[in-house]
Design an enzyme around this catalytic site. Structure first.
Site, mmCIF file in Angstrom:
data_model
loop_
_atom_site.group_PDB
_atom_site.id
_atom_site.type_symbol
_atom_site.label_atom_id
_atom_site.label_comp_id
_atom_site.label_asym_id
_atom_site.label_seq_id
_atom_site.Cartn_x
_atom_site.Cartn_y
_atom_site.Cartn_z
ATOM 1 N N ASP A 13 -8.808 1.276 5.357
ATOM 2 C CA ASP A 13 -7.535 1.959 5.604
ATOM 3 C C ASP A 13 -7.706 2.866 6.815
ATOM 4 O OD1 ASP A 13 -5.002 2.970 5.314
ATOM 5 O OD2 ASP A 13 -5.383 4.039 3.439
ATOM 6 N N GLY A 14 -6.836 2.697 7.799
ATOM 7 C CA GLY A 14 -6.885 3.547 8.984
ATOM 8 C C GLY A 14 -7.235 2.777 10.236
ATOM 9 N N GLY A 27 -4.038 11.471 6.162
ATOM 10 C CA GLY A 27 -2.977 12.456 6.320
ATOM 11 C C GLY A 27 -1.870 11.958 7.233
ATOM 12 N N PHE A 28 -2.267 11.250 8.318
ATOM 13 C CA PHE A 28 -1.279 10.825 9.295
ATOM 14 C C PHE A 28 -1.557 9.417 9.806
ATOM 15 C CE2 PHE A 28 -1.555 15.407 9.385
ATOM 16 C CZ PHE A 28 -0.216 15.765 9.250
ATOM 17 N N GLY A 72 -1.455 6.497 12.878
ATOM 18 C CA GLY A 72 -1.629 6.446 14.324
ATOM 19 C C GLY A 72 -2.905 7.086 14.849
ATOM 20 N N ASP A 117 0.977 5.226 0.121
ATOM 21 C CA ASP A 117 0.233 6.449 0.415
ATOM 22 C C ASP A 117 0.901 7.644 -0.258
ATOM 23 O OD1 ASP A 117 -1.986 5.628 1.998
ATOM 24 O OD2 ASP A 117 -0.594 5.191 3.636
ATOM 25 N N GLY A 168 -0.996 -0.685 8.902
ATOM 26 C CA GLY A 168 0.004 0.365 9.146
ATOM 27 C C GLY A 168 0.583 0.231 10.532
ATOM 28 N N HIS A 199 0.849 -1.203 0.000
ATOM 29 C CA HIS A 199 0.000 0.000 0.000
ATOM 30 C C HIS A 199 0.883 1.251 0.000
ATOM 31 C CE1 HIS A 199 -3.857 2.000 0.793
ATOM 32 N NE2 HIS A 199 -3.160 2.846 1.537
HETATM 33 ZN ZN ZN Z 1 -3.692 4.665 2.460
#
Ligand code: ZN
Length: 211
Positions: free
Chosen positions: A167-168, A133-134, A136, A26, A189, A24
């Site tokens: 995602d996230g 955007g970030f 965590g 980003d 992630g 993946h």
């Molecule tokens: Zn992503």
């Protein structure tokens, strides 16, 4: 973007051995999202080190003229955000013409109605479970219900094979809930993979939970 770049070669060889299906990527332009990450050169170099297909997540304003910069290949997925262009259907068509799998992504605040007209143009829908955007961040709680509604819309609309990517904040616990809601591509992630305990162990634990 969550990986340790100084250990990337080792990480990728673990991914290959453990049959991770996509890498993946980003891509952030500092305009569509408040961060700047991973560009074309990174993708080009990555290709010389692995044949794992890429999952290219374009978080960039007006992606249409930039898709070919990433030279997408047959088994890659390319995600464009519904919010990033007034011509999302055209962008998706372009990805298809380049030979890759087109997919649309939506932010937590974007209703599913915004993508209903392009469900016939995509191989996958990416549901952002945090505001992009970030790394965590914590799961936006209504995401699970959104995945469930999307699965129903896809099945009832005659698209049972269209995949739902998430995602996230994909943790072991959240992944189970996401899978039960209908997700089948999981972006791992910092919440799951890139933390203490060893990449290989985290991958094995994830596959155990998800099977
Ligand atoms: Zn992503």
């Amino acid at each position: 973007m969550c990986a340790d770049f100084f250990e990337l070669a080792e990480t990728i060889s673990i991914f290959q051995e453990e049959h991770v299906q996509y890498l993946h990527i980003d891509v952030m332009d500092g305009v569509f999202v408040p961060n700047l990450m991973l560009g074309t050169d990174f993708v080009r170099v990555l290709r010389t080190h692995t044949n794992i297909p890429l999952d290219i997540h374009l978080m960039i304003d007006n992606p249409i003229g930039k898709i070919e910069w990433f030279a997408p290949r047959e088994n890659d997925i390319v995600y464009v955000h519904a919010e990033s262009t007034p011509h999302v259907q055209r962008a998706l068509g372009k990805i298809r013409n380049l030979g890759a799998k087109p997919a649309v992504a939506i932010n937590p605040g974007t209703p599913l109605a915004a993508i209903e007209e392009v469900l016939c143009d995509v191989d996958a829908v990416l549901v952002l479970c945090v505001n992009p955007g970030f790394a965590g961040q914590k799961l936006v709680p209504q995401s699970i219900a959104k995945i469930k509604r999307l699965r129903a819309i896809l099945d009832e609309g005659g698209f049972p094979d269209t995949e739902i990517a998430v995602d996230g904040n994909v943790t072991l616990e959240n992944a189970k809930e996401m899978r039960d809601a209908g997700a089948n591509i999981f972006t791992a992630g910092t919440s799951l993979l890139f933390r203490d305990g060893g990449t290989r162990t985290h991958i094995k634990n994830f596959f155990d939970v998800i099977k």
